[in-house]
Design an enzyme around this catalytic site. Structure first.
Site, PDB file in Angstrom:
ATOM      1  N   ASP B  93       0.863  -1.176   0.000  1.00  0.00           N
ATOM      2  CA  ASP B  93       0.000   0.000   0.000  1.00  0.00           C
ATOM      3  C   ASP B  93       0.905   1.233   0.000  1.00  0.00           C
ATOM      4  O   ASP B  93       2.124   1.123   0.135  1.00  0.00           O
ATOM      5  CB  ASP B  93      -0.968  -0.013   1.185  1.00  0.00           C
ATOM      6  CG  ASP B  93      -0.261   0.130   2.517  1.00  0.00           C
ATOM      7  OD1 ASP B  93       0.976   0.258   2.539  1.00  0.00           O
ATOM      8  OD2 ASP B  93      -0.942   0.110   3.550  1.00  0.00           O
ATOM      9  N   GLY B  95       0.956   3.831   2.081  1.00  0.00           N
ATOM     10  CA  GLY B  95       1.216   4.476   3.362  1.00  0.00           C
ATOM     11  C   GLY B  95       0.159   5.505   3.711  1.00  0.00           C
ATOM     12  O   GLY B  95       0.032   5.888   4.878  1.00  0.00           O
ATOM     13  N   TYR B  97      -3.260   5.509   3.769  1.00  0.00           N
ATOM     14  CA  TYR B  97      -4.321   5.057   4.657  1.00  0.00           C
ATOM     15  C   TYR B  97      -3.826   4.959   6.093  1.00  0.00           C
ATOM     16  O   TYR B  97      -4.480   5.412   7.029  1.00  0.00           O
ATOM     17  CB  TYR B  97      -4.839   3.698   4.178  1.00  0.00           C
ATOM     18  CG  TYR B  97      -5.872   3.088   5.080  1.00  0.00           C
ATOM     19  CD1 TYR B  97      -7.200   3.506   5.043  1.00  0.00           C
ATOM     20  CD2 TYR B  97      -5.525   2.092   5.991  1.00  0.00           C
ATOM     21  CE1 TYR B  97      -8.153   2.953   5.878  1.00  0.00           C
ATOM     22  CE2 TYR B  97      -6.472   1.533   6.833  1.00  0.00           C
ATOM     23  CZ  TYR B  97      -7.781   1.961   6.771  1.00  0.00           C
ATOM     24  OH  TYR B  97      -8.717   1.413   7.608  1.00  0.00           O
ATOM     25  N   ASP B 147      -2.652   8.179  -1.804  1.00  0.00           N
ATOM     26  CA  ASP B 147      -3.988   8.772  -1.833  1.00  0.00           C
ATOM     27  C   ASP B 147      -4.406   9.212  -0.441  1.00  0.00           C
ATOM     28  O   ASP B 147      -3.781   8.847   0.547  1.00  0.00           O
ATOM     29  CB  ASP B 147      -5.013   7.750  -2.358  1.00  0.00           C
ATOM     30  CG  ASP B 147      -5.140   6.549  -1.421  1.00  0.00           C
ATOM     31  OD1 ASP B 147      -4.156   6.247  -0.694  1.00  0.00           O
ATOM     32  OD2 ASP B 147      -6.200   5.914  -1.412  1.00  0.00           O
ATOM     33  N   GLY B 222     -11.139   3.538  -0.081  1.00  0.00           N
ATOM     34  CA  GLY B 222     -12.155   4.280   0.656  1.00  0.00           C
ATOM     35  C   GLY B 222     -13.424   3.503   0.923  1.00  0.00           C
ATOM     36  O   GLY B 222     -14.433   4.073   1.333  1.00  0.00           O
ATOM     37  N   ASP B 272      -7.653  -7.754  -0.243  1.00  0.00           N
ATOM     38  CA  ASP B 272      -6.791  -8.009   0.918  1.00  0.00           C
ATOM     39  C   ASP B 272      -7.557  -7.625   2.152  1.00  0.00           C
ATOM     40  O   ASP B 272      -8.463  -6.776   2.093  1.00  0.00           O
ATOM     41  CB  ASP B 272      -5.522  -7.150   0.866  1.00  0.00           C
ATOM     42  CG  ASP B 272      -5.824  -5.726   1.316  1.00  0.00           C
ATOM     43  OD1 ASP B 272      -6.476  -4.991   0.541  1.00  0.00           O
ATOM     44  OD2 ASP B 272      -5.466  -5.349   2.437  1.00  0.00           O
TER      45      ASP B 272
END
Lengths: 377, 377
Positions: B93, B95, B97, B147, B222, B272
Site C-alpha cells: 500500500d 502508506g 491510509y 492517496d 475508501g 486483501d
C-alpha cells in the site's frame, strides 16, 4: 519383551549412550526433552517438533493439565497423546514441584497438598495417590513420583524432613500404581526422585532408598533451583555413583547447553528444561558458536543465515537481520523462529554428544566445545 | 513480453477468472492477498504461506516498513522479497491510509503529510514522491498511488476535495515513477486508486480520471471503512462498470468471506484484509460450514478434526477440543493454528470461486453458499 533401557556404549568413565524402548517408540539417550507445559510446546507445531526439531520425547506438566483442560476432557480424548496429536513418548512431572512454586497458597500435610489454582483461585487437593491417578489419566509413558522439592538454600533439618516425606510418599505412589490398572493400553513407567538438597549425606541416603525401590528409571530432583553450578555437578556426580548403572537417570530441570554436556559427563541420560523455549521468547539463541542476543543492534544489517550450523529450516530460511527486526517489532514469528532454533539446537547438541560417547572421545570433545558454547556473540 | 493480465473466462456478467503475470510468478485471479504488515504475516512462517496456505501474493505496509526496519536496511537487504525470504509477488500500500489512521498526529498540506510515528513519536514526512520512492525501495511487484482515504461517513464537500487532491497526487506519483529507475531488476507496477466516498457522482468522476491514467491495474479505495455492506457493493458495482475491463481491479481492505464472493461477483479481481488473521487471533474461524467462535464451551469435548473440509495440516492435525483448550489457556499455538486455518480457507474460497467462474455457474453457486458461510456454528 525387550528391556526398557539398553546401554550401547559407556564412554571412558560415566557418560553412556543408550536406547529407551517405549510403546510410543525408541528414544536415543542421552536425550533432551522439550517442555510442553499445558499440552503445547510454546509457539511450536507438533509436526515441527517431529520433523524439524527431531524431538524424541516431550514433557507435560501434571499441575497445569489437571487445571486445564482437566482430567474429564483428558480421559474423553483418550489421553494426552491423542489430545495433542503427539504419537511419540511423553513424560509427566508429578505436579509436586509446580504446586509448591506456582499455586498462590497451599497447605501441606502428611496426606498431601491443598492448593489454590493460579488461574481462578479454586481449591484443589493433590496427594501421592491423586498424582498417580492423574498421570495415568494423562497417559504418560514415563511418570514421576509425587515429591517435595526443596528450595535453595534449604536448612539441613528441613531438607532431611522433606526428603523423608518424599520417601514415605514414594511408597504410597508405588503401592497405588501396583493396585491400579494402566489406561489406554500402553506401558506407563514410574520414576522415583532423589531429593536431599545440597547435603551429600542426605543425597546418599535418598539415592539408596530410591535405588531400592527397583523402578525402571530414576530421577534426580531438587537441583537447578538456584544453587551454584558446581554444587549441582557435585551432587549429581555423588547421586549417579549410587543409582543403578543399568537404569536410565533423569536430571530434572537442567539446563544450559554446558549444563547438559557436563551432566551427560556425570552419567545422566535424560534432561528437560524450559530454558530453550523461554529464553527464545526473550530473544536469546543458543548456537554451536555461542549465545546470541537477537535484539542486539549488531545484527540489524547482518543478512547472513540465522545459524549456518543450525539443523532446522528457520536457520536457513531467515537472516539474523530479519529475525532481529521481528523481535524489535514484537512480531509473533520472532518467538516461533527462536523457539524452533533453540530446541533444534538442543536436540542436535545431545545427538552430537551421543556420537562422541560412541566414538569414545566424549570428555575431550566436551571440554573443548564448552568454552565456545558459552561465548557471547 | 506477455501481457500483465489475461482474462481466461468471464462468467455470465461481471465475474472474471484471470492470470496476473509478474516477475515473481503468476497469480490466479480472483485472489485474496494475506497481509504481512511489518514483513511478517502474523504467526505464520513463510514456508507455511507457500506450502500450506497456498498464498500467491502477500501485502506489505509502507507506513510500517518505513518505520521498521527502515529503508536503509530494506535496501541493503535487496528489497522485501529477500529481506523476508518470500519469492512470490508482493503488493504494497502507499502508506496514505495508515498515516491517516495510525499515526498519533499528522499535518496535511498539498505537498504531503507530516506525521508522528506511533512507535517512538519521531516526526516523518511522506509525499506522493516519497511514497513512490519507498515502495520502489521495498521492491513490491505492485505498488499503490499515494492517496487520501476518507473516513465514513464523510461530508460531500470533504469527499470531493479529498478526491481531487488524490487525483493531483496521482499525477505526481506517475511523473515520479516515469522519471526514476526501478530497483532490484524486476518489474514494479503502479496501481492508482479510485476515491469519492459513497457518492456516486464523485466515484464516477474518480473512476474516469483513474481509468485515463492508463495504469496496468486499478484499485478501489475508501470502502470497507465502516459503511453498510450494501453501500460498499453499490459503489463497487458502479466503479467496476467504468474501470477498464482488460485491467485487474483491486478492492482494498475487503473483507468477510461473503464480502469476497459478492465483490468477485461485481468484477473485482484482487482483495486483501487483516480479518482472517486478526479474527483468528481472537478465536474466530471461518469455514465452509460457517463461523466458529473457538472459545465456545460447546467445543470443549468435541474431538473431531478442526475442520473436516479444511485444506491445511492444522485442520487434520488438531481437534476442536484441543484448539479450544489452547485458546482458553492462552497458548501461542492457538493463534498460529487459527491463522493458518483462516488464511488457507480464504485461499480455498477464491480458488473454488474461480472454478465456478470457469464452469459458468458462479452466481448460482455464490448465492447458494453465502447463507452457509454466514452461519454461526
Amino acid at each position: 519383551m525387550s528391556k526398557f533401557f539398553e546401554i550401547e556404549k559407556t564412554s571412558q568413565s560415566k557418560a553412556r549412550a543408550g536406547v529407551l524402548h517405549t510403546d510410543h517408540g525408541d528414544i536415543q539417550t542421552p536425550i533432551f526433552m522439550p517442555v510442553g507445559t499445558v499440552a503445547s510446546v510454546k509457539t511450536v507445531h507438533q509436526r515441527e517438533l517431529k520433523d524439524d526439531i527431531n524431538a524424541q520425547i516431550i514433557l507435560g506438566n501434571t499441575y497445569h493439565l489437571m487445571l486445564r483442560p482437566g482430567m474429564d476432557i483428558m480421559q474423553q480424548a483418550g489421553g494426552l497423546h491423542k489430545f495433542m496429536n503427539w504419537d511419540r513418548p511423553i513424560l509427566t512431572d508429578s505436579g509436586g514441584y509446580q504446586v509448591f512454586s506456582l499455586s498462590k497458597s497451599r497447605k501441606m500435610t502428611e496426606e498431601g497438598v491443598k492448593f489454590k489454582s493460579h488461574i481462578d483461585g479454586s481449591y484443589h487437593f493433590i496427594s501421592p495417590e491423586k498424582s498417580m491417578e492423574i498421570q495415568r489419566q494423562i497417559g504418560a509413558d514415563i511418570f514421576m513420583a509425587f515429591d517435595e522439592c526443596t528450595p535453595y538454600p534449604c536448612e539441613y533439618n528441613q531438607a532431611k524432613l522433606s526428603m523423608e516425606l518424599t520417601h514415605r510418599w514414594l511408597k504410597r505412589c508405588v503401592d497405588w500404581t501396583k493396585e491400579n490398572e494402566e489406561l489406554y493400553g500402553h506401558k506407563q513407567r514410574l520414576f522415583p526422585i532423589v531429593q536431599g538438597s545440597t547435603y551429600s549425606d542426605l543425597r546418599k541416603i535418598s539415592a539408596e532408598v530410591i535405588s531400592e525401590a527397583g523402578a525402571e528409571g530414576n530421577a534426580i530432583g531438587g537441583l537447578s533451583v538456584g544453587e551454584p553450578e558446581e554444587e549441582m555437578y557435585r551432587i549429581t556426580n555423588e547421586v549417579t555413583d549410587i543409582l543403578p548403572k543399568d537404569k536410565p537417570r533423569y536430571l530434572m530441570g537442567v539446563g544450559t547447553p554446558w549444563n547438559i554436556l557436563e551432566s551427560i559427563g556425570l552419567g545422566v541420560d535424560m534432561m528437560d528444561c524450559v530454558m530453550p523455549t523461554r529464553n527464545a521468547r526473550n530473544a536469546m539463541l543458543f548456537t554451536w558458536q555461542g549465545v546470541i542476543n537477537m535484539k542486539n543492534e549488531k545484527w540489524k544489517n547482518d543478512f547472513s543465515a540465522l545459524d549456518e550450523f543450525g539443523t532446522s529450516f528457520v536457520d536457513r530460511d531467515y537472516s539474523k537481520a530479519y529475525v532481529r527486526h521481528l523481535f524489535v517489532a514484537k512480531e509473533y514469528l520472532a518467538k516461533q523462529i527462536a523457539s524452533i532454533h533453540n530446541l533444534a539446537f538442543y536436540l542436535d547438541l545431545v545427538k552430537v554428544a551421543r556420537e562422541h560417547i560412541v566414538a569414545g572421545d566424549f570428555y575431550e570433545w566436551k571440554d573443548s566445545i564448552i568454552p565456545q558454547l558459552k561465548q557471547r556473540l
